[in-house]
Enzyme design. Structure first.
Site, short mmCIF file in Angstrom:
data_model
loop_
_atom_site.label_atom_id
_atom_site.label_comp_id
_atom_site.label_asym_id
_atom_site.label_seq_id
_atom_site.Cartn_x
_atom_site.Cartn_y
_atom_site.Cartn_z
N SER A 58 0.83 -1.00 0.06
CA SER A 58 -0.04 0.00 -0.05
C SER A 58 0.83 1.27 0.06
CB SER A 58 -0.99 -0.01 1.47
OG SER A 58 -1.45 1.20 1.48
N LYS A 86 0.78 -3.73 6.67
CA LYS A 86 1.24 -3.62 5.35
C LYS A 86 2.67 -3.15 5.36
CE LYS A 86 -2.43 -4.16 2.48
NZ LYS A 86 -2.48 -5.49 1.61
N TYR A 105 -3.68 -0.99 9.79
CA TYR A 105 -3.64 -1.11 8.44
C TYR A 105 -2.18 -0.96 8.04
CZ TYR A 105 -4.38 -1.08 3.21
OH TYR A 105 -4.03 -1.39 2.05
#
Ligand code: ZN
Length: 659
Positions: free
Chosen positions: A543, A560, A556
């Site tokens: 990401s 990632k 998140y």
């Protein structure tokens, strides 16, 4: 064998010989024990009206490239009958001359090239002529007393023709043999080691004579106990050594000069054959008919303890076979086997596509059965290598194979994509398939099974944190396709926005489990196969949040970032085995399930932008799509990135914080 003639289906065509020809050709094509995959041919002699009105006698014969099972009227080539009959009287005719003269004699220049047996069909007086490579007849003639058995079964009702190269030489031989022959006393011809012809003045007679002739051979096999001599394994299949299967596939791919699929066949029949004590000897005597050589080569490879050595030896033997028979002008084909017998396990079919492997599987299945019939009749005995070589290197047969055209970049490669039911994962799976790869898609959404069912795809519904299920999916992929070359770690979640201070422990853990740990476990489960892969590559969908995190997305971003670090370590650990690991950082990909229209509208409003401005809020001002990400993932998996590992590539339209 039973006649499939159906009065209710046939009479509608009774006044149209070509439609009747289509009808009974398809009846033959429906029976794989008669013809498979373009084998066999049929014809009808009829009158067509010339452009200026005069009627002309033509032979409408199956065109090259058509299958009897699915043939249509357009699949028959109309060739002037008298031209073909005159060709049979020539002493010599090269293949190229034959094809040229036949094409010039066609009354429809748009029709396909006539079958190589057109001249033979033309000299047989019957209006309808049917030709098959019936297993029972060919197996019978592939035995020491085959010719005597054929004469015994059919008496004077058939012309028995010794083996000779198909095409002009065969037509010429039959022409010579039939100069003083009363064709009306015959029902057909048995071509030793090759097949059967039947003929008649109407479609039904010719077709049903074929069924009768073949049934008589089957009855003979049955009376001698041969049909029952086929061994079927009665135990359930034991788990196969899938790591070895992936090594076999790699070695065969190297010999072939491109990735092959290698589905493992463990049916009761395949295991029964592979379990025979003498399988190494009987499988190595030759094919059922020379017609199969272009698909299966002369022999399978027998997989021993050292699979690599067996395949090397096969290639060496193939080169020796070529050198022994070439006239010095021919170019050797690749020396890779087309199928394998794995003693005690089953058979393996090789192909650049699942379609090709499926054809090989069909032919090898019939071959294994016929070998056992023939063994029961005194011994399987194939044609000498010289005759097989002549067909394998026959320019007309080579031309059939040469029409494949160029292949897409990932042809024959095998991929597994997680989170493949929607969004970026689905786009990646589609792109990989579009470029020639076989794809297994994993997703927690049940829709995945419908999306990826079929021969060249496998859809598995599973939670990527259920490691037993993931392991089963990896193994199913290897069993179905032969190995694993490409892993796309895409499955992930984007938890609701939440500060570190307010973090819910379960949400944190779930993000780590799904976005990070599941990829580590998947790489661990896939590593033994990736190490045996063809140009193996792992693509990590990370990401923009890794190089450019934002507040409220700790779970998140951290998961990632961990995934990216995992990929960097994997790039180093897997490099010695030739496995590349690269990372993709997408951003603002809105055509995914995550971005429902109302969420998109709310976010755009939050930043005081229109939806259009929000979607294109990057340096290039472009809307980044799932297809853009998928194209980059496929590139990373393909030859463009063959010298690149450990790279991190943004697909975000340009972002100041990332640059
Ligand atoms: Zn034939």
């Amino acid at each position: 064998m039973k006649s499939l003639w159906d009065d209710a289906a046939a009479p509608a065509f009774a006044d149209d010989p070509l439609q009747l020809r289509v009808y009974t050709s398809r009846l033959l094509g429906q029976e794989p024990a008669l013809v498979m995959h373009g084998g066999g041919n049929t014809s009808v002699k009829m009158q067509v009206d010339h452009f200026f009105g005069e009627p002309e006698e033509v032979l409408c014969i199956k065109g090259s490239g058509w299958n009897l099972a699915t043939i249509e009227a357009a699949g028959f080539a109309p060739v002037k009958l008298d031209v073909l009959q005159r060709l049979a009287q020539l002493e010599k005719l090269t293949d190229t001359e034959m094809v040229n003269v036949q094409r010039r004699a066609m009354t429809d220049p748009g029709a396909p090239n006539p079958s190589v047996e057109a001249i033979l069909h033309a000299i047989i007086p019957g209006t309808f002529v049917d030709h098959t490579h019936a297993d029972a007849v060919v197996a019978l003639s592939n035995t020491p007393n085959g010719e005597a058995a054929v004469r015994d079964i059919y008496g004077g009702r058939v012309l028995v023709v010794p083996y000779v190269m198909p095409g002009f030489l065969l037509a010429r031989m039959v022409y010579e043999m039939s100069r003083d022959l009363d064709w009306s006393a015959l029902e057909g011809m048995i071509l030793l080691n090759h097949g059967v012809f039947s003929f008649g003045d109407d479609a039904r007679t010719s077709y049903e004579r074929m069924i009768k002739l073949v049934s008589e051979a089957e009855d003979h096999l049955d009376r001698r106990g041969a049909l029952k001599a086929v061994t079927l394994a009665d135990e359930p299949a034991a788990p196969a050594d899938l790591e070895k299967l992936s090594r076999v596939r790699r070695k065969v791919s190297q010999a072939r000069g491109g990735a092959v699929v290698a589905p493992l066949v463990t049916t009761a029949a395949a295991r029964g054959f592979a379990g025979l004590d003498n399988v190494g000897a009987i499988a190595n005597r030759g094919p059922l008919t020379p017609d199969h050589v272009i698909r299966t080569k002369q022999l399978p490879v027998i997989i021993g303890d050292d699979a690599d050595r067996c395949i090397d030896q096969y290639a060496t033997d193939y080169e020796a076979y070529f050198q022994a028979h070439t006239d010095g002008r021919l170019k050797i084909l690749d020396p890779a086997p087309r199928w394998a017998v794995w003693p005690g396990v089953g058979t393996i079919s090789f192909g650049r596509s699942m379609k090709e492997a499926g054809i090989v599987e069909d032919i090898s299945r019939h071959t294994c059965r016929a070998i056992q019939w023939a063994e029961a009749l005194g011994g399987w005995q194939a044609l000498p290598a010289r005759d097989l070589f002549d067909v394998e290197y026959w320019e007309l047969e080579q031309a059939k194979l040469g029409k494949a055209g160029s292949e897409p970049p990932l042809q024959g490669r095998i991929a597994l994509v997680t989170g493949a039911a929607s969004g970026i994962g689905r786009a990646c799976a589609r792109e990989l398939r579009g470029q020639g790869a076989l794809v297994t898609g994993l997703d927690i959404d049940a829709a995945i099974t419908g999306q990826w069912s079929g021969d060249d795809g496998l859809g598995v519904q599973c939670d990527v944190t259920d490691y037993a299920a993931v392991q089963a999916a990896v193994e199913a992929t290897v069993r179905q396709f032969g190995g694993l070359d490409i892993l796309v770690c895409n499955a992930g979640i984007f938890p609701p926005s939440c500060t570190i201070a307010d973090m819910d422990a379960d949400i944190w853990q779930k993000a780590i489990d799904i976005n990070l740990t599941s990829s580590q476990r998947l790489m661990q489960l896939a590593a033994p196969y990736l190490k045996n892969g063809i140009d193996a590559a792992v693509v990590i969908i990370a990401s923009k949040n890794v190089p450019a995190p934002g507040p409220g997305a700790a779970a998140y971003s951290v998961s990632k970032a961990g995934l990216t670090q995992l990929a960097r370590v994997a790039a180093m650990e897997l490099a010695p085995d030739g496995v590349r690991v690269n990372v993709l950082h997408p951003n603002a990909v809105f055509d995914t399930a995550l971005w429902a229209p109302e969420i998109l509208a709310a976010r755009a409003e939050h930043y005081g932008m229109t939806i259009e401005q929000y979607k294109t809020n990057n340096l290039l001002g472009v809307e980044v799509t799932a297809a853009d990400v998928a194209a980059m993932a496929a590139a990373m998996a393909g030859p463009l990135f063959r010298s690149t590992t450990g790279a991190q590539v943004p697909v975000d339209g340009g972002n100041e914080r990332v640059i």
